[in-house]
Design a protein around this motif. Structure first.
Motif, PDB file in Angstrom:
ATOM      1  N   SER A 137       0.814  -1.216   0.000  1.00  0.00           N
ATOM      2  CA  SER A 137       0.000   0.000   0.000  1.00  0.00           C
ATOM      3  C   SER A 137       0.846   1.263   0.000  1.00  0.00           C
ATOM      4  CB  SER A 137      -0.947  -0.001   1.204  1.00  0.00           C
ATOM      5  OG  SER A 137      -0.218  -0.034   2.424  1.00  0.00           O
ATOM      6  N   GLN A 138       2.013   1.249   0.611  1.00  0.00           N
ATOM      7  CA  GLN A 138       2.858   2.437   0.633  1.00  0.00           C
ATOM      8  C   GLN A 138       3.441   2.778  -0.733  1.00  0.00           C
ATOM      9  OE1 GLN A 138       3.510   4.821   2.924  1.00  0.00           O
ATOM     10  NE2 GLN A 138       1.865   3.859   4.103  1.00  0.00           N
ATOM     11  N   PHE A 139       3.324   1.851  -1.668  1.00  0.00           N
ATOM     12  CA  PHE A 139       3.790   2.101  -3.028  1.00  0.00           C
ATOM     13  C   PHE A 139       2.630   2.425  -3.968  1.00  0.00           C
ATOM     14  CE2 PHE A 139       6.890  -0.618  -0.965  1.00  0.00           C
ATOM     15  CZ  PHE A 139       8.082   0.057  -1.210  1.00  0.00           C
ATOM     16  N   GLY A 140       1.439   2.664  -3.373  1.00  0.00           N
ATOM     17  CA  GLY A 140       0.298   3.063  -4.171  1.00  0.00           C
ATOM     18  C   GLY A 140      -0.616   1.934  -4.579  1.00  0.00           C
ATOM     19  N   MET A 141      -0.373   0.715  -4.077  1.00  0.00           N
ATOM     20  CA  MET A 141      -1.232  -0.429  -4.397  1.00  0.00           C
ATOM     21  C   MET A 141      -2.302  -0.560  -3.323  1.00  0.00           C
ATOM     22  SD  MET A 141      -2.140  -3.043  -6.157  1.00  0.00           S
ATOM     23  CE  MET A 141      -3.287  -4.371  -5.770  1.00  0.00           C
ATOM     24  N   ASP A 142      -3.555  -0.391  -3.721  1.00  0.00           N
ATOM     25  CA  ASP A 142      -4.666  -0.416  -2.778  1.00  0.00           C
ATOM     26  C   ASP A 142      -4.878  -1.820  -2.216  1.00  0.00           C
ATOM     27  OD1 ASP A 142      -6.746   0.544  -1.286  1.00  0.00           O
ATOM     28  OD2 ASP A 142      -8.091   0.925  -2.971  1.00  0.00           O
ATOM     29  N   ARG A 143      -5.618  -1.908  -1.101  1.00  0.00           N
ATOM     30  CA  ARG A 143      -6.071  -3.185  -0.567  1.00  0.00           C
ATOM     31  C   ARG A 143      -7.564  -3.303  -0.857  1.00  0.00           C
ATOM     32  NH1 ARG A 143      -5.225  -3.410   5.722  1.00  0.00           N
ATOM     33  NH2 ARG A 143      -6.532  -5.275   5.456  1.00  0.00           N
ATOM     34  N   PHE A 144      -8.000  -4.520  -1.174  1.00  0.00           N
ATOM     35  CA  PHE A 144      -9.363  -4.706  -1.657  1.00  0.00           C
ATOM     36  C   PHE A 144     -10.160  -5.688  -0.805  1.00  0.00           C
ATOM     37  CE2 PHE A 144      -6.958  -3.199  -5.284  1.00  0.00           C
ATOM     38  CZ  PHE A 144      -7.816  -2.268  -5.860  1.00  0.00           C
ATOM     39  N   ASP A 145      -9.784  -5.878   0.451  1.00  0.00           N
ATOM     40  CA  ASP A 145     -10.505  -6.834   1.288  1.00  0.00           C
ATOM     41  C   ASP A 145     -11.915  -6.371   1.630  1.00  0.00           C
ATOM     42  OD1 ASP A 145      -9.373  -4.785   2.763  1.00  0.00           O
ATOM     43  OD2 ASP A 145      -8.992  -6.020   4.529  1.00  0.00           O
ATOM     44  N   THR A 155     -14.226 -10.593  -1.778  1.00  0.00           N
ATOM     45  CA  THR A 155     -13.980 -11.689  -0.848  1.00  0.00           C
ATOM     46  C   THR A 155     -12.659 -12.359  -1.209  1.00  0.00           C
ATOM     47  OG1 THR A 155     -15.071 -13.348  -2.220  1.00  0.00           O
ATOM     48  CG2 THR A 155     -16.464 -12.083  -0.687  1.00  0.00           C
ATOM     49  N   PRO A 156     -12.076 -13.136  -0.288  1.00  0.00           N
ATOM     50  CA  PRO A 156     -10.854 -13.882  -0.639  1.00  0.00           C
ATOM     51  C   PRO A 156     -11.049 -14.762  -1.881  1.00  0.00           C
ATOM     52  CG  PRO A 156     -11.153 -13.898   1.723  1.00  0.00           C
ATOM     53  CD  PRO A 156     -12.389 -13.267   1.149  1.00  0.00           C
ATOM     54  N   ALA A 157     -12.244 -15.344  -2.034  1.00  0.00           N
ATOM     55  CA  ALA A 157     -12.490 -16.185  -3.205  1.00  0.00           C
ATOM     56  C   ALA A 157     -12.481 -15.359  -4.490  1.00  0.00           C
ATOM     57  CB  ALA A 157     -13.821 -16.920  -3.053  1.00  0.00           C
ATOM     58  N   GLU A 158     -13.039 -14.147  -4.431  1.00  0.00           N
ATOM     59  CA  GLU A 158     -13.043 -13.285  -5.612  1.00  0.00           C
ATOM     60  C   GLU A 158     -11.640 -12.811  -5.952  1.00  0.00           C
ATOM     61  OE1 GLU A 158     -17.480 -11.247  -5.510  1.00  0.00           O
ATOM     62  OE2 GLU A 158     -15.921 -10.476  -4.171  1.00  0.00           O
ATOM     63  N   ILE A 159     -10.838 -12.548  -4.942  1.00  0.00           N
ATOM     64  CA  ILE A 159      -9.452 -12.149  -5.191  1.00  0.00           C
ATOM     65  C   ILE A 159      -8.676 -13.288  -5.837  1.00  0.00           C
ATOM     66  CG2 ILE A 159      -7.275 -11.554  -4.027  1.00  0.00           C
ATOM     67  CD1 ILE A 159      -8.940  -9.843  -2.103  1.00  0.00           C
ATOM     68  N   GLU A 160      -8.993 -14.515  -5.444  1.00  0.00           N
ATOM     69  CA  GLU A 160      -8.330 -15.662  -6.057  1.00  0.00           C
ATOM     70  C   GLU A 160      -8.710 -15.797  -7.534  1.00  0.00           C
ATOM     71  OE1 GLU A 160      -6.093 -19.296  -6.513  1.00  0.00           O
ATOM     72  OE2 GLU A 160      -5.915 -17.393  -5.439  1.00  0.00           O
ATOM     73  N   THR A 161      -9.955 -15.422  -7.892  1.00  0.00           N
ATOM     74  CA  THR A 161     -10.314 -15.475  -9.320  1.00  0.00           C
ATOM     75  C   THR A 161      -9.481 -14.484 -10.127  1.00  0.00           C
ATOM     76  OG1 THR A 161     -12.105 -13.816  -9.187  1.00  0.00           O
ATOM     77  CG2 THR A 161     -12.690 -16.115  -8.722  1.00  0.00           C
ATOM     78  N   LEU A 162      -9.122 -13.384  -9.527  1.00  0.00           N
ATOM     79  CA  LEU A 162      -8.250 -12.422 -10.196  1.00  0.00           C
ATOM     80  C   LEU A 162      -6.919 -13.064 -10.576  1.00  0.00           C
ATOM     81  CD1 LEU A 162      -8.450  -8.998  -8.307  1.00  0.00           C
ATOM     82  CD2 LEU A 162      -8.782  -9.378 -10.743  1.00  0.00           C
ATOM     83  N   ARG A 163      -6.362 -13.810  -9.636  1.00  0.00           N
ATOM     84  CA  ARG A 163      -5.058 -14.440  -9.886  1.00  0.00           C
ATOM     85  C   ARG A 163      -5.151 -15.381 -11.078  1.00  0.00           C
ATOM     86  NH1 ARG A 163      -1.654 -18.798  -8.134  1.00  0.00           N
ATOM     87  NH2 ARG A 163      -3.431 -19.889  -7.207  1.00  0.00           N
TER      88      ARG A 163
END
Length: 726
Positions: free
Chosen positions: A686-694, A698-706
């Motif tokens: 996050s300190q480099f400008g990358m947001d957090r999306f929790d 959901t964790p399952a939706e974040i895994e679909t991104l990967r």
């Protein structure tokens, strides 16, 4: 004898100086500019009397970006070479226009940092870092750029990405005062939406600044602060209060009586802020004693959802004129009513004196994103003429009396429910790149681009806390365009430098360029027009016919606008180089396919008989880490929608690196589910400008991104064999 008191001395002094510049000689016997100690107000009002300096964003209050210096001409340009360069410690976009005062060049850079450099050598005199929190990096639509500073009475004024307005001592770089520009009573849920990337302006002892953030749910406004103390003098809101209540602001009466009835009372704008942000162009005109500013697009873009398909939605996509002392409303002209297309009016506003129908008129000329070139009466805002300067298909033209667009019904996609292939697209026919005017040729030099888009309205709207909220139809789609399809799409991308006659409203000449998103221009009395391109080359064109007379390999895309100044009797052309901005982050990758741009952030200064050279360009190595061998196709299909909502505007629609941020296809994080979640879900970077999306996924939706990123890596990287689990 008092130099200030002697008008005859001033006339003789500047007459001699202008003659020196025109013939291109050096004049060591002439007194230095510091001998003439004009008051702060006078120095900007009479910037024409200071040709060696670049005192405000467009050099003078007119924003014509014309320099009367003429050492560098078509006859001497064979001697033009790099005089000095200064490397910036950043790989983000550089869009600033520097200022020059008494031999010092002041510039802002990415992350709202400031440098003071010796204008003749590039030596650092001081530096200032406002220390913007890296987590703010995701809060802007279009990179962490900054477009410049304002100067007034020994102070510089900086708008920071995290919404501070800071006054700095011009000699030392030390802060004098700092204020938060967000209204204290603003909805805290929308605080995240606001950012500043534009340059402040100063008029009558007041610093004027706006903010961006419409795509994230901001309500637009322009604020005026006392230049000496930082005290808020007035604030003008650009769209109504959703309850049609007063804001205790000079905009109250016109918003409540005129603007509110042009909005659907139950539209999504009530929750989404409405937009209309003042993120760039602000101009003070001493001839009319008015401040003009352009407003941005609606929020969300979808007019049917935003405003229930009702009204023109004032004052979106408009030029507004107010009194500088009070912010009182004087007039407005709306260029794009019922905005569906992100056709902002925040592009550069310029004032000129033009012969219109046999009478000299003081006018505003404007070339916004919608593709039409407007000429308005500067005192009244009356429409005088308008003509499209590129191919447009959203309107067939403008009403000759009112300037109201003659809409193409098919372009109103929120009403038709159908997808529309629109020209120009949301990147606009003219963006942040500055245009210039030469009183010698009487032409406006306009950076033009063609970037079409496909737009389709969503049927319902639910704001996403960490994504762009446009009200567009985003459907899961696992079909990756073939290389031929991408190449066919890229054929529509184009860029030109156009010489435009604002009286006849016609193109005089054009220069085709390798692609869109090229830099701004400056015109000089040497009959030259200077411009940098996204393919990394800096050019000088002959003002009369566009002949290319000079080309320099800057090793990086240039999206900023150059300036011209004089130091120690020598004329310089300076420009910030560094690929990024809206194209560097959220382009689909097609623009980079056209230009191959990467980022090497620098300040470049050119002069006759310059002797500097750039170090050899060493391209970053292609990461050797291949993507995981397998992915789940169903998860990848679901992840495509999540990527479209939350990720594509920074990481590219095809998950192809755009030359600024890391290429996710090579990321080590996609190798491991837990590592990926720690970054995307928990904010490890996050300190480099990358947001957090929790809070958004959901964790399952974040895994679909990967899985989606892995799929795209197999489909786009060379020597990868597509593979997926059943």
């Amino acid at each position: 004898m008092s130099i200030v008191a002697s008008s005859s001395f001033r006339k003789a002094f500047f007459a001699t100086l202008r003659a020196c510049f025109v013939v291109g000689a050096t004049c060591p016997a002439i007194l230095p500019f510091t001998a003439y100690a004009a008051p702060a107000e006078q120095s900007l009002l009479h910037a024409e009397d200071h040709p060696a300096d670049w005192l405000t964003h467009g050099r003078t209050y007119s924003e014509q970006r014309y320099s009367p210096l003429a050492q560098i001409t078509p006859q001497t340009i064979s001697r033009l070479h790099l005089a000095w360069h200064y490397d910036l410690a950043s790989n983000r976009g550089q869009e600033a226009t520097p200022l020059v005062k008494d031999g010092v060049l002041y510039t802002s850079t990415a992350w709202s940092r400031v440098k003071a450099l010796d204008a003749a050598t590039g030596k650092v005199l001081w530096a200032f870092d406002p220390k913007v929190d890296g987590t703010y990096g995701v809060r802007g639509c279009c990179d962490v750029v900054n477009r410049g500073l304002a100067y007034w009475n020994g102070k510089l004024y900086l708008g920071t990405f995290d919404n501070r307005l800071i006054a700095l001592d011009a000699k030392t770089g030390k802060p004098v005062w700092s204020v938060n520009t967000i209204p204290a009573d603003a909805d805290l849920g929308k605080q995240k939406a606001y950012t500043i990337t534009g340059a402040p302006r100063v008029a009558k002892g007041r610093v004027l600044i706006g903010n961006g953030g419409a795509e994230f749910g901001a309500r637009g406004f322009l604020s005026a602060y006392d230049a000496e103390t930082g005290k808020l003098d007035w604030r003008f809101f650009t769209v109504p209060n959703p309850q049609n209540k007063p804001d205790n602001a000079p905009s109250d009466a016109v918003l409540m009586k005129t603007a509110y009835k042009t909005w659907g009372a139950k539209g999504a704008w009530v929750r989404q802020g409405g937009g209309g942000t003042v993120w760039d162009s602000i101009v003070y005109d001493p001839v009319t004693d008015l401040v003009y500013f352009g407003t941005g697009n609606g929020s969300p873009w979808n007019y049917g959802l935003r405003s229930e398909g009702k009204g023109d939605n004032l004052f979106l996509n408009s030029i507004i004129a107010v009194r500088p002392e009070t912010g009182d409303y004087v007039w407005h002209f709306q260029e794009t009513p019922k905005d569906h297309w992100d056709y902002t009016a925040t592009q550069q506003i310029m004032t000129l004196d033009l012969p219109i129908e046999g009478q000299m008129r003081h006018v505003i000329v404007h070339a916004p994103k919608n593709g039409f070139f407007y000429v308005l009466d500067a005192k009244t805002g009356a429409f005088l003429s308008g003509k499209n300067f590129v191919y447009v298909n959203w309107a067939s033209g403008l009403d000759p009396k009112t300037g109201y667009p003659l809409f193409n019904p098919d372009a109103l996609y929120s009403q038709t429910g159908k997808m529309f292939h629109i020209f120009p697209g949301d990147m606009g026919a003219h963006g942040i790149a500055a245009m210039a005017y030469s009183p010698r040729t009487k032409l406006v030099y306009l950076p033009v681009q063609q970037v079409p888009d496909f737009l389709k309205a969503a049927k319902t709207f639910e704001p996403h806390p960490d994504g762009w909220n446009l009200g567009l139809d985003v459907e899961a789609n696992d079909k990756m365009p073939t290389l031929k399809e991408q190449q066919d799409q890229a054929k529509d991308l184009a860029g030109w430098l156009v010489a435009w006659d604002p009286v006849q409203q016609k193109e005089i000449w054009r220069i085709p360029q390798p692609g869109p998103a090229n830099g701004g221009v400056v015109a000089t009395a040497g009959d030259l027009v200077f411009q940098g391109l996204t393919n990394g080359f800096f050019h000088a064109y002959r003002a009369q016919d566009g002949k290319d007379l000079f080309s320099f390999d800057a090793q990086t895309g240039i999206i900023a606008s150059p300036i011209s100044y004089m130091a120690h009797g020598r004329q310089y052309i300076a420009v910030l180089a560094g690929w990024g901005g809206s194209y560097g982050l959220n382009a689909s990758g097609l623009a980079r396919q056209k230009t191959g741009s990467i980022n090497r952030s620098r300040v470049l200064a050119f002069a006759l008989d310059g002797t500097d050279t750039l170090p050899p360009a060493v391209d970053p190595p292609t990461p050797a880490l291949p993507p995981p061998a397998t992915f789940d196709q169903k998860q990848a299909l679901a992840g495509s929608r999540q990527f479209a909502i939350y990720c594509q505007f920074c990481h590219g629609a095809n998950v192809e690196g755009t030359g600024v941020l890391p290429d996710l296809r090579h990321s080590a994080a996609i190798q491991d589910k837990d590592a990926f979640y720690s970054i995307v879900g928990e904010g490890a970077l996050s300190q480099f400008g990358m947001d957090r999306f929790d809070k958004s996924m959901t964790p399952a939706e974040i895994e679909t991104l990967r899985h989606f990123i892995i799929e795209r890596a197999h489909q786009t990287l060379p020597a990868q064999t597509p593979a997926h689990a059943p």
